[in-house]
Scaffold this active site. Structure first.
Site, PDB file in Angstrom:
ATOM      1  N   HIS A 159       0.897  -1.236   0.179  1.00 48.02           N
ATOM      2  CA  HIS A 159       0.102  -0.089  -0.021  1.00 48.02           C
ATOM      3  C   HIS A 159       0.850   1.111   0.085  1.00 48.02           C
ATOM      4  O   HIS A 159       0.468   2.342  -0.278  1.00 48.02           O
ATOM      5  CB  HIS A 159      -1.054  -0.009   1.218  1.00 48.02           C
ATOM      6  CG  HIS A 159      -2.153  -1.226   1.178  1.00 48.02           C
ATOM      7  ND1 HIS A 159      -3.171  -0.745   0.552  1.00 48.02           N
ATOM      8  CD2 HIS A 159      -2.020  -2.448   1.255  1.00 48.02           C
ATOM      9  CE1 HIS A 159      -3.818  -1.907   0.439  1.00 48.02           C
ATOM     10  NE2 HIS A 159      -3.258  -2.890   0.851  1.00 48.02           N
ATOM     11  N   ASP A 368       3.144   9.191  -1.325  1.00 48.14           N
ATOM     12  CA  ASP A 368       1.909   8.449  -0.974  1.00 48.14           C
ATOM     13  C   ASP A 368       1.787   7.340  -1.949  1.00 48.14           C
ATOM     14  O   ASP A 368       1.944   7.438  -3.063  1.00 48.14           O
ATOM     15  CB  ASP A 368       0.603   9.514  -1.008  1.00 48.14           C
ATOM     16  CG  ASP A 368      -0.311   9.138   0.162  1.00 48.14           C
ATOM     17  OD1 ASP A 368      -0.089   7.960   0.815  1.00 48.14           O
ATOM     18  OD2 ASP A 368      -0.991   9.921   0.632  1.00 48.14           O
TER      19      ASP A 368
HETATM   20  C1  GDG Z   1      -2.234   3.912   3.195  1.00 48.67           C
HETATM   21  C2  GDG Z   1      -1.186   4.654   2.121  1.00 48.67           C
HETATM   22  C3  GDG Z   1      -3.004   4.095   0.365  1.00 48.67           C
HETATM   23  C4  GDG Z   1      -8.935  10.185   7.047  1.00 48.67           C
HETATM   24  N1  GDG Z   1      -9.366  10.743   8.343  1.00 48.67           N
HETATM   25  C5  GDG Z   1     -10.628  10.266   8.682  1.00 48.67           C
HETATM   26  C6  GDG Z   1     -10.997   9.136   7.910  1.00 48.67           C
HETATM   27  N2  GDG Z   1      -9.881   8.862   6.750  1.00 48.67           N
HETATM   28  C7  GDG Z   1      -9.673   7.855   6.015  1.00 48.67           C
HETATM   29  C8  GDG Z   1      -9.866   8.741   4.642  1.00 48.67           C
HETATM   30  C9  GDG Z   1      -9.184   7.747   3.718  1.00 48.67           C
HETATM   31  C10 GDG Z   1      -8.215   7.076   4.530  1.00 48.67           C
HETATM   32  O1  GDG Z   1      -8.655   7.318   6.009  1.00 48.67           O
HETATM   33  C11 GDG Z   1      -6.759   7.299   4.291  1.00 48.67           C
HETATM   34  O2  GDG Z   1      -6.356   7.018   3.175  1.00 48.67           O
HETATM   35  P1  GDG Z   1      -4.929   7.279   2.365  1.00 48.67           P
HETATM   36  O3  GDG Z   1      -5.056   6.446   1.080  1.00 48.67           O
HETATM   37  O4  GDG Z   1      -5.320   8.850   2.083  1.00 48.67           O
HETATM   38  O5  GDG Z   1      -4.084   7.155   3.230  1.00 48.67           O
HETATM   39  P2  GDG Z   1      -3.199   6.193   4.514  1.00 48.67           P
HETATM   40  O6  GDG Z   1      -4.073   5.915   5.471  1.00 48.67           O
HETATM   41  O7  GDG Z   1      -1.731   6.662   4.543  1.00 48.67           O
HETATM   42  O8  GDG Z   1      -3.320   4.701   3.592  1.00 48.67           O
HETATM   43  C12 GDG Z   1      -1.869   5.363   0.779  1.00 48.67           C
HETATM   44  C13 GDG Z   1      -3.684   3.505   1.307  1.00 48.67           C
HETATM   45  O9  GDG Z   1      -3.038   3.059   2.065  1.00 48.67           O
HETATM   46  C14 GDG Z   1      -4.514   2.587   0.413  1.00 48.67           C
HETATM   47  O10 GDG Z   1      -3.837   1.616  -0.211  1.00 48.67           O
HETATM   48  O11 GDG Z   1      -3.613   5.151  -0.913  1.00 48.67           O
HETATM   49  O12 GDG Z   1      -0.873   5.620  -0.145  1.00 48.67           O
HETATM   50  O13 GDG Z   1      -0.282   5.394   2.712  1.00 48.67           O
HETATM   51  O14 GDG Z   1     -10.276   6.687   3.433  1.00 48.67           O
HETATM   52  O15 GDG Z   1     -11.010   9.053   4.091  1.00 48.67           O
HETATM   53  N3  GDG Z   1     -11.802   8.269   7.942  1.00 48.67           N
HETATM   54  C15 GDG Z   1     -12.715   8.551   8.843  1.00 48.67           C
HETATM   55  N4  GDG Z   1     -12.437   9.679   9.889  1.00 48.67           N
HETATM   56  C16 GDG Z   1     -11.437  10.507   9.803  1.00 48.67           C
HETATM   57  O16 GDG Z   1     -11.248  11.284  10.260  1.00 48.67           O
HETATM   58  N5  GDG Z   1     -13.838   7.691   9.099  1.00 48.67           N
END
Ligand code: GDG
Length: 492
Positions: A159, A368
Site C-alpha cells: 500500500h 503516498d
Molecule cells: C495507506 C497508504 C494508500 C481520514 N481521516 C478520517 C478518515 N480518513 C480516511 C480517508 C481515507 C483513509 O482514511 C486514508 O487513506 P489514504 O489513502 O489517504 O492514506 P493512508 O491512511 O496513509 O493509507 C496510501 C492507502 O493505504 C490505500 O492503499 O492510498 O498511500 O499510505 O479513506 O477518508 N476516515 C474517518 N474519519 C477520519 O477522520 N472515518
C-alpha cells in the site's frame, strides 16, 4: 491439491490490522476486503489491535466470513509495529532515509511476529484457499508459510510507495528481507513507478532476471509476477454518501460558520509523509502574497493523530500545532481565523459532506502510495458546481487524476499559485476537470481493483511443489532470535 478447481477457493485476507464487522466504517480497504470475503466466503487474519500477554487465537464468525486475530505482547508491539514496521520500513518506503531508525532487535521482533502469524495461519488454511497478504508489515510472511509447506497461491499488495533501489539498499539486511517477496506469486503495486523500482531492485541488486514470458525470477530460482493495480474507492457509494450528507446538521453548521467564504480542505492521518508542514507554509505564503484573499477563504485541516508511540509522530504534531497557531496569530481577525486545524477523526459520511462543501481539496503528500482522500474528494463533489483538486505529483493518485492541478509539495510558491488558480477557476473549467477525473473513478472503482488483483493472482502458474522444507529465501532470514527450524505445525 486443486480438487474442484473450477470453483474459486476461499479467500484468506491477511493484514496487520483486521477490520471486525462492528468497525466497518473504517472505509476503503476494509469494506473492499469485506465485500470480497462475503462474495466467496473466507477468512480474515491479523493482529487484534490489542496488546496483552494472551497468546491464543481469537475466532469469530459473521455469516460467510471467519475472523481470526491474535494479540501482541508489549515487546512484540514495540519491536514489530512501532519499531521495524513504522520506524524503519515506513520512512524508508516514503523516501525518508533521514528518519529511518534501524535497530537489530526491531528486525528480530518483525521476523518474530511474522513467524507468529505464519504459525497460527498455517493451522487455519485449506488446500484450495487463495491468500491475499497486505502491506509492509508482512513482507516475509509468504516465505515463512512456504517454509511450512504451504503451496497455495499467495498474493501481496504493497500500500506504500516502493522507492528506488538506491534507497532500498540503505536498509541493513535489505536483501535477506526483500528477496522473500519472491515467495509470493503476485505482487501488486499502486503505480508504474513502484513497479519499476521493484524490477530494478531484483534485477540490479538481488541477482534476479526478467522471465521471457513475463514476471521475474529471483536469485533463489523462484519465479513470481508483479503488476500495477491502482487502489480505488467505492465511487458510487462515496458520491451517494456525500449527497446525503447535505442533510446532516454538522454540514449545515459548517456552511453557516463559513459565512460565504471559500473552503479549502485537507484530510490526512497525522503523518510526516503527508506534507502538512509544507502545506501550511504554502497557505501562509498565499496569505502573505494575496491580502485580498483574507477573510474570503478558510482552510480546514482535519488530521487525526496516528502512531503516537513513534517519536516522529509526536514531533510532527507539536510542529503543526505551532505552525497553525503562528498562521492564525499573524493573519486572524476578530471575526476570522484563516486556518482551522482539527486533530480529531470524523465519521466517514461526514467527511464526504465536508469534501463536497470545499471549493478546493488540498492533497499534497511528499510521498503516498495512492492517497484515497484525493479520490474521495473528487467523488464527493456536486457535479453542477465541483471543487478543484490540488494534488501532489508524488501521490500514486497523480498517475490517474492528471486533471487535478498537479504540484510539487515542496515548492511553496507553486502550491500557493495552484491555490490561487483553484480559488479563481471558472465553473466551466472546474466541470471539465472534474468530469474527466470522475470518469476515471467510475471506470476503475474498488471492485474493479480487487477483482483485477484476484483474477491476476488466480491466473499465476500454480506454485511449485517444494523439494525442501524451506525456500532459499526463507532460510536466509534466520536473523530472528527464534530460529526458523523450530518445530512448527505441518501443513498437509
Ligand atoms: C495507506 C497508504 C494508500 C481520514 N481521516 C478520517 C478518515 N480518513 C480516511 C480517508 C481515507 C483513509 O482514511 C486514508 O487513506 P489514504 O489513502 O489517504 O492514506 P493512508 O491512511 O496513509 O493509507 C496510501 C492507502 O493505504 C490505500 O492503499 O492510498 O498511500 O499510505 O479513506 O477518508 N476516515 C474517518 N474519519 C477520519 O477522520 N472515518
Amino acid at each position: 491439491m486443486n480438487r474442484g478447481a473450477r470453483k474459486p477457493g476461499r479467500l484468506v485476507v491477511v493484514s496487520n490490522r483486521v477490520a471486525l464487522p462492528q468497525q466497518t466504517s473504517t472505509g476503503g480497504l476494509a469494506s473492499a476486503m469485506q465485500a470480497a470475503l462475503r462474495e466467496r466466503g473466507g477468512l480474515w487474519f491479523g493482529w487484534s489491535g490489542k496488546v496483552s500477554g494472551n497468546r491464543e487465537l481469537h475466532q469469530h464468525t459473521d455469516g460467510p466470513i471467519d475472523y481470526a486475530t491474535i494479540d501482541l505482547s508489549r515487546t512484540d508491539h514495540d519491536d514489530f509495529y512501532a519499531g521495524f514496521a513504522n520506524s524503519t520500513l515506513w520512512p524508508l518506503l516514503h523516501y525518508r532515509p533521514d528518519l529511518v531508525d534501524y535497530q537489530r532487535e526491531h528486525l528480530d521482533g518483525y521476523l518474530r511476529v511474522n513467524e507468529l502469524f505464519a504459525e497460527h495461519l498455517v493451522k487455519l488454511l485449506k488446500p484450495s484457499d487463495i491468500l491475499w497478504v497486505h502491506d509492509y508489515h508482512l513482507i516475509p510472511l509468504a516465505a515463512m508459510l512456504r517454509a511450512r509447506g504451504v503451496r497455495n497461491r499467495i498474493g501481496f499488495f504493497l500500500h506504500t510507495p516502493l522507492p528506488a533501489a538506491a534507497l532500498l539498499i540503505a536498509l541493513p539486511q535489505h536483501r535477506a528481507l526483500l528477496e522473500t517477496l519472491a515467495s509470493y506469486d503476485l505482487i501488486g503495486l499502486h503505480s508504474a513507478r513502484d513497479l519499476r523500482a521493484l524490477e530494478d531492485y531484483f534485477l540490479h541488486e538481488a541477482g534476479g532476471a526478467m522471465r521471457p514470458g513475463g514476471g521475474l525470477r529471483a536469485a533463489s530460482g523462484r519465479s513470481f509476477r508483479a503488476g500495477v493495480f491502482p487502489i480505488s474507492i467505492d465511487t458510487a457509494l462515496v458520491a451517494k454518501t456525500a449527497r446525503a450528507a447535505e442533510a446532516h446538521e454538522e454540514i449545515g453548521q459548517l456552511r453557516k460558520s463559513l459565512e460565504g467564504r471559500s473552503l479549502i480542505i485537507g484530510v490526512d492521518r497525522l503523518d510526516y509523509s503527508k506534507g502538512l508542514a509544507q502545506r501550511f507554509m504554502a497557505y501562509a505564503h498565499l496569505l502573505e502574497r494575496e491580502p485580498e484573499l483574507h477573510r474570503r477563504i478558510t482552510f480546514l485541516q482535519i488530521a487525526p493523530p496516528s502512531r503516537g508511540a513513534v517519536p516522529e509522530y509526536r514531533q510532527i504534531r507539536r510542529e503543526l500545532e505551532r505552525m497553525a497557531g503562528h498562521i492564525n496569530g499573524m493573519y486572524a481577525a476578530p471575526d476570522w481565523a484563516p486556518i482551522r486545524y482539527v486533530n480529531q477523526s470524523f465519521p466517514h459520511s461526514l467527511l464526504t459532506g465536508y469534501y463536497r462543501h470545499a471549493r478546493v481539496g488540498l492533497v499534497t503528500p511528499l510521498r503516498d502510495g495512492m492517497n484515497l482522500v484525493a479520490k474521495e474528494y473528487v467523488a464527493s463533489q456536486n457535479p453542477k458546481d465541483p471543487g478543484v483538486l490540488i494534488l501532489s505529483r508524488f501521490a500514486g493518485a497523480a498517475f490517474e487524476l492528471s486533471d487535478a492541478l498537479l504540484v510539487n509539495p515542496a515548492d511553496t510558491a507553486e502550491v500557493a499559485d495552484a491555490l490561487e488558480r483553484a480559488l479563481k477557476m471558472p465553473l466551466k473549467e472546474r466541470r471539465q476537470r472534474w468530469r474527466s477525473m470522475m470518469d476515471v473513478l467510475e471506470r476503475r472503482d474498488i471492485t474493479v481493483w480487487r477483482n483485477a488483483f484476484l483474477d491476476a493472482l488466480a491466473a499465476t502458474p500454480a506454485p511449485a511443489r517444494m523439494t525442501q522444507p524451506a525456500s532459499a529465501a526463507a532460510s536466509q532470514i534466520t536473523l530472528a532470535k527464534r530460529p526458523l527450524d523450530e518445530p512448527s505445525p505441518r501443513y498437509e
